[in-house]
Every structure is written in C-alpha cells, then in structure tokens.
Design a protein around this motif. Structure first.
Motif, short mmCIF file in Angstrom:
data_model
loop_
_atom_site.label_atom_id
_atom_site.label_comp_id
_atom_site.label_asym_id
_atom_site.label_seq_id
_atom_site.Cartn_x
_atom_site.Cartn_y
_atom_site.Cartn_z
N UNK A 90 2.18 2.76 6.75
CA UNK A 90 0.92 1.85 6.26
C UNK A 90 0.90 2.01 5.07
N UNK A 91 0.93 3.21 4.39
CA UNK A 91 0.51 3.19 2.99
C UNK A 91 1.54 2.55 1.98
N UNK A 92 2.94 2.70 2.44
CA UNK A 92 3.91 2.21 1.62
C UNK A 92 3.98 0.72 1.93
N UNK A 93 3.37 0.21 3.04
CA UNK A 93 3.65 -1.26 3.06
C UNK A 93 2.21 -1.83 2.36
N UNK A 94 1.39 -1.09 2.19
CA UNK A 94 0.08 -1.69 1.42
C UNK A 94 0.46 -1.61 0.02
N UNK A 95 1.16 -0.47 -0.50
CA UNK A 95 1.46 -0.45 -1.93
C UNK A 95 2.40 -1.48 -2.36
N UNK A 96 3.59 -1.95 -1.33
CA UNK A 96 4.53 -3.04 -1.49
C UNK A 96 3.65 -4.16 -1.60
N UNK A 97 2.74 -4.33 -0.92
CA UNK A 97 1.82 -5.69 -0.87
C UNK A 97 1.29 -5.75 -2.25
N UNK A 98 0.49 -4.81 -2.66
CA UNK A 98 -0.05 -4.62 -3.90
C UNK A 98 0.96 -5.15 -5.14
N UNK A 105 1.08 2.74 -8.85
CA UNK A 105 0.64 2.92 -7.65
C UNK A 105 1.71 3.62 -6.57
N UNK A 106 0.82 4.49 -6.04
CA UNK A 106 1.33 5.63 -4.92
C UNK A 106 0.56 6.03 -4.23
N UNK A 107 0.87 6.73 -3.05
CA UNK A 107 0.19 7.31 -2.19
C UNK A 107 0.17 8.97 -2.21
N UNK A 108 -0.77 9.70 -1.80
CA UNK A 108 -0.64 11.18 -2.14
C UNK A 108 -1.66 11.77 -1.15
N UNK A 109 -1.56 13.05 -0.93
CA UNK A 109 -2.47 13.77 -0.34
C UNK A 109 -2.66 13.31 1.12
N UNK A 110 -1.68 12.84 1.93
CA UNK A 110 -1.90 12.56 3.31
C UNK A 110 -2.26 13.78 4.30
N UNK A 111 -3.64 13.87 4.68
CA UNK A 111 -3.69 15.06 5.59
C UNK A 111 -4.27 14.56 6.76
N UNK A 112 -4.07 15.18 7.97
CA UNK A 112 -4.55 14.79 9.22
C UNK A 112 -5.13 15.99 9.77
N UNK A 113 -6.40 16.08 10.22
CA UNK A 113 -7.01 17.19 10.86
C UNK A 113 -7.52 16.64 12.32
N UNK A 173 -3.79 4.50 -8.59
CA UNK A 173 -3.26 3.54 -9.61
C UNK A 173 -3.87 3.99 -10.77
N UNK A 174 -3.51 3.36 -11.98
CA UNK A 174 -3.75 3.81 -13.29
C UNK A 174 -5.39 3.39 -13.17
N UNK A 175 -6.08 3.99 -13.99
CA UNK A 175 -7.64 3.61 -14.28
C UNK A 175 -8.16 2.37 -14.38
N UNK A 176 -7.36 1.90 -15.08
CA UNK A 176 -7.83 0.33 -15.44
C UNK A 176 -7.30 -0.80 -14.15
N UNK A 177 -7.07 -0.37 -13.10
CA UNK A 177 -6.65 -1.29 -12.02
C UNK A 177 -7.87 -2.19 -11.63
N UNK A 178 -8.97 -1.49 -11.67
CA UNK A 178 -10.37 -2.35 -11.38
C UNK A 178 -10.35 -3.60 -12.34
N UNK A 197 -5.27 -8.28 -6.86
CA UNK A 197 -4.24 -7.42 -6.27
C UNK A 197 -4.66 -6.56 -5.38
N UNK A 198 -5.78 -5.63 -5.40
CA UNK A 198 -6.21 -4.49 -4.87
C UNK A 198 -6.90 -5.13 -3.89
N UNK A 199 -8.14 -5.90 -4.05
CA UNK A 199 -9.00 -6.27 -3.03
C UNK A 199 -8.34 -7.12 -2.04
N UNK A 200 -7.31 -7.77 -2.30
CA UNK A 200 -6.31 -8.53 -1.20
C UNK A 200 -5.57 -7.52 -0.43
N UNK A 201 -5.37 -6.46 -0.84
CA UNK A 201 -4.29 -5.50 -0.31
C UNK A 201 -5.18 -4.42 0.56
#
Length: 167
Positions: free
Chosen positions: A6-14, A33-41, A51-56, A135-139
């Motif tokens: 899911x995260x790879x698909x979203x990042x590709x869409x962005x 753009x990358x995903x990190x810290x995937x944790x499941x409890x 993403x870089x700080x200025x993405x917004x 690009x972010x809000x559409x993704x």
C-alpha cells in the motif's frame, strides 16, 4: 506485505502526481518520498510517510506578492524580500540542477553568477508564488486510507473491522 504494498503504491502515485505538474522523479522532493517505521501491534499499525519539509508548500501552493496566482495557495509570503536562508537554500540547489556552471579559474566577478541567480530566483518565487500541485492531498486522502483498511480486513479474513485514526 499489505502495508508495504500500500505505501509503495501511494508513494508511486505521489511521484506520478508530481510528474503531472512537471516536477521530475529526479527532483529532491520526489526522491525524498519514502515510507519508514512500519510497525504492527495488537491494536495499532504505524507507517511513517516521509517527504522533505517543504512538501506542504508544493502541495498547497504559495500566493505570490504580485497576485500572479491570486487563487493559488493556502500560504502566502509576508515580506517582499527573500530571507538569507531562502537565498542560501536556492544557492545550494543551483549546482545540483546545473543551472549555472562554476566560473573558470582566473575569471573575477563581484558577485558570482550562482549567487546572482539565487537572488533572482528567490525574488521571482516571492513575486509569482508556487503553484498548487495537490500531489500529496490527492494521494493520501480518505479514499486511500479506506483502501488500506479494506486490504487489511481482507488479509485478516474479514475477522476484524479496521478503524483508522490518522495523525
């Protein structure tokens, strides 16, 4: 696997959304753009989307001082003059983009061409603003989070109902 897919698909869409707005995959923003810290409890799932700080500002846009894009942007500049930090950041960006080549040795300039370019670009950005890309809000939106919840429910055999709390 579901979270990573899911995260790879979203990042590709962005990245595709950025390309639609003429921001190439080689840009610093796209590459950041990358995903990190995937944790499941037992009760929570965490995925950090980075993403870089200025993405917004690229996503929401910034209104220029001259009103060149009067409806473009949630943000706006307050002063007509670029800060030293803004100029320095653009100055650092120029060689990476290949806009200005370094001066040959032996040639003298009062203000180096890259510094002049940085100042000019900073003033232009202040005057004209930054176009919205969404690009972010559409993704990363309600629909994409519902999609993630459905994928997790399907993976768990519909034994659980997933509620997402986005922070």
């Amino acid at each position: 696997d579901v979270l990573e897919s899911w995260s790879n698909g979203r990042l590709e869409q962005a990245r595709v959304e950025l390309e639609k707005n003429k921001i190439p995959r080689t840009s610093m923003l796209s590459q950041s753009l990358r995903s990190d810290n995937m944790e499941v409890s037992n009760t929570s799932i965490t995925i950090d989307i980075i993403a870089n700080d200025y993405y917004i500002y690229v996503d929401e846009g910034v209104k220029g001082l001259k009103g060149a894009r009067p409806s473009s942007g949630r943000f706006s500049f307050k002063t007509p003059f670029p800060s030293r930090k803004m100029i320095a950041n653009i100055r650092d960006w120029i060689p990476r983009k290949g806009i200005i080549k370094p001066m040959p040795k032996g040639k003298k300039q009062t203000i180096p061409a890259a510094d002049q370019a940085a100042i000019g670009i900073a003033f232009a950005v202040k005057q004209k603003g930054i176009k919205q890309t969404h690009f972010w809000s559409n993704t990363f939106n309600e629909s994409s989070y519902r999609d993630l919840a459905n994928k997790i429910e399907n993976e768990l055999g519909n034994q659980y109902i997933i509620e997402l709390n986005i922070k």
